[in-house]
Scaffold this motif. Structure first.
Motif, mmCIF file in Angstrom:
data_model
loop_
_atom_site.group_PDB
_atom_site.id
_atom_site.type_symbol
_atom_site.label_atom_id
_atom_site.label_comp_id
_atom_site.label_asym_id
_atom_site.label_seq_id
_atom_site.Cartn_x
_atom_site.Cartn_y
_atom_site.Cartn_z
ATOM 1 N N LEU A 142 -2.945 7.437 3.696
ATOM 2 C CA LEU A 142 -1.700 6.667 4.072
ATOM 3 C C LEU A 142 -1.200 5.773 2.646
ATOM 4 O O LEU A 142 -1.924 5.366 1.790
ATOM 5 N N LEU A 143 0.330 5.424 2.650
ATOM 6 C CA LEU A 143 0.864 4.787 1.623
ATOM 7 C C LEU A 143 0.852 3.676 2.005
ATOM 8 O O LEU A 143 1.037 2.563 1.154
ATOM 9 N N SER A 144 0.832 3.071 3.188
ATOM 10 C CA SER A 144 0.681 1.750 3.569
ATOM 11 C C SER A 144 0.296 1.788 4.937
ATOM 12 O O SER A 144 0.095 2.766 5.637
ATOM 13 N N ARG A 145 -0.332 0.667 5.529
ATOM 14 C CA ARG A 145 -1.080 0.755 6.637
ATOM 15 C C ARG A 145 -0.028 0.648 7.913
ATOM 16 O O ARG A 145 -0.427 0.631 9.168
ATOM 17 N N ALA A 146 1.111 0.590 7.631
ATOM 18 C CA ALA A 146 2.189 0.602 8.607
ATOM 19 C C ALA A 146 2.709 2.164 9.126
ATOM 20 O O ALA A 146 3.278 2.308 10.266
ATOM 21 N N ALA A 147 1.924 2.908 8.277
ATOM 22 C CA ALA A 147 2.297 4.355 8.637
ATOM 23 C C ALA A 147 2.187 4.931 9.923
ATOM 24 O O ALA A 147 3.057 5.685 10.569
ATOM 25 N N TYR B 184 2.773 10.713 -4.705
ATOM 26 C CA TYR B 184 2.985 10.529 -3.377
ATOM 27 C C TYR B 184 1.508 10.189 -2.369
ATOM 28 O O TYR B 184 1.782 9.532 -1.354
ATOM 29 N N GLY B 185 0.491 10.307 -3.206
ATOM 30 C CA GLY B 185 -0.663 9.866 -2.668
ATOM 31 C C GLY B 185 -1.178 10.956 -1.315
ATOM 32 O O GLY B 185 -1.956 10.389 -0.446
ATOM 33 N N GLN B 186 -0.647 12.068 -1.342
ATOM 34 C CA GLN B 186 -1.004 12.896 -0.175
ATOM 35 C C GLN B 186 -1.172 14.330 -1.010
ATOM 36 O O GLN B 186 -0.483 14.804 -1.897
ATOM 37 N N ARG B 187 -2.216 15.013 -0.440
ATOM 38 C CA ARG B 187 -2.417 16.530 -1.175
ATOM 39 C C ARG B 187 -1.576 17.283 -0.394
ATOM 40 O O ARG B 187 -0.927 17.440 0.660
ATOM 41 N N PRO B 188 -0.672 18.073 -1.360
ATOM 42 C CA PRO B 188 0.418 18.804 -0.947
ATOM 43 C C PRO B 188 -0.130 20.294 -0.150
ATOM 44 O O PRO B 188 -1.258 20.615 -0.165
#
Length: 357
Positions: free
Chosen positions: A109-114, A267-271
């Protein structure tokens, strides 16, 4: 006959201004097609809607030149039968396993709102196909969550119609190489989201540029947005490219790792890794076991084309038809049910693993 001095001065000034203006436009290099062609580039079946170019981007080349014999799809091979892999056959009376989703590491998550930004209820499959394939019991229609991938060659997409016909997610061409931006990217990026699709961006990797340059270019052009799908690196061989280099397997894996590490940090996400059969055979068998894969397999089930490889997305057609686009569009499916889709796309829940199929 001599002209008066004042008139001669005016004429000379106008000529100089004209020359200066022409050289300035040449410096912008807006109209020249790029020398870098990729298999992401196809000839459109209808005129492309023009996109205004902002003053800040005028110094960049925004469009790649379509090769003369470009295929009618954004990327990948047409027939997996050209790839010689030893594959066990599935019995006709046995369905290939489809659960749980083949994701080793879910997007962070980039934020808890996702999670609140999830798309609406899953829209069921309603596409047609210009070249339908009978996958039998392994049909992608048995899976719940379908989507598309697009680039500039789909023109002005009607995203509401595409959504209504069964597109729950869209991967949108953003960049290739280190200086090429798809001119429809930002329009597609905004409009797909407005229509309620989950959206992600992909980069076509160019083997004649450094991985770091390409990662920086992607990061520069693709917004970091809560709720977006993980970025995709599209890796494949392309005979139409101006880059004829085919690095060794060791160098390919090294360059991919550099690119993916940079994107994951930003991005904080695995591509996700998108690939086609010949490239996979040459470079990716047994590699990147902790990365999600998006596999092109338009003639046979992925289990027969990429034996033993876990996959998250399956690109099962390059000849889809929809009311939302003129011409053909790539069709894809998520490897899991609706519940797993919501858990994965929202970035929450437990990690999911699957047996290879």
């Amino acid at each position: 006959m001599r002209l008066p001095g004042a008139i001669s001065f005016v004429i000379a000034s106008l000529c100089l201004a004209g020359c200066s203006s022409t050289s300035g436009m040449d410096a912008l290099d807006i109209q020249k097609p790029s020398n870098e062609t990729t298999s992401s580039v196809v000839r459109p079946s209808a005129p492309i809607t023009s996109v205004p170019v902002s003053k800040a981007s005028n110094t960049r080349k925004l469009a790649e030149a379509p090769p003369q014999d470009a295929p009618d799809r954004p990327f990948g091979l047409a027939e997996e039968e050209t790839v010689a892999l030893s594959v066990p056959e599935l019995p006709d009376n046995v369905d290939p396993p489809i659960e749980p989703a083949a994701l080793v590491s879910p997007p962070k998550l980039l934020s808890r709102a996702a999670p609140a930004m999830l798309a609406g209820p899953v829209t069921r499959y309603g596409f047609r196909d210009a070249k339908p394939i009978n996958f039998g019991r392994a049909s992608p229609r048995h899976l719940a969550v379908h989507g598309v991938d697009v680039s500039r060659w789909q023109g002005d997409v009607n995203w509401d119609k595409l959504r209504a016909q069964g597109a729950n997610f869209a991967y949108i061409k953003a960049t290739d190489g280190g200086d090429h931006l798809d001119p429809m990217f930002m329009r597609n990026w905004r409009n797909a989201d407005a229509a309620g699709l989950k959206r992600g961006a992909y980069h076509f990797f160019y083997w004649c540029r450094t991985a770091g340059e390409q990662a920086d270019w992607f990061i520069r052009n693709v917004p970091k947005v809560d709720g977006a799908l993980p970025p995709v690196i599209d890796v494949e061989w392309n005979g139409d490219s101006s880059c004829k280099r085919r690095p060794s397997r060791e160098k390919v894996l090294e360059k991919m790792q550099v690119f993916m590490d940079k994107l994951e940090r930003h991005y904080g996400q695995r591509p996700i890794i998108y690939t086609a059969p010949d490239f996979y055979r040459d470079n990716l068998q047994g590699a990147f076991l902790d990365y999600p894969f998006w596999l092109r397999a338009v003639a046979r089930h992925p289990s027969k084309v990429y034996p033993g490889r876990k996959w998250l997305f399956w690109q099962y057609s390059g000849s889809g038809l929809s009311h939302g686009v003129t011409g053909r569009i790539d069709l894809n499916v998520f490897h899991g049910d609706e519940r797993q889709w919501r858990a994965w796309a929202g970035g929450g829940g437990r990690q999911m693993m699957a047996d290879a199929d």
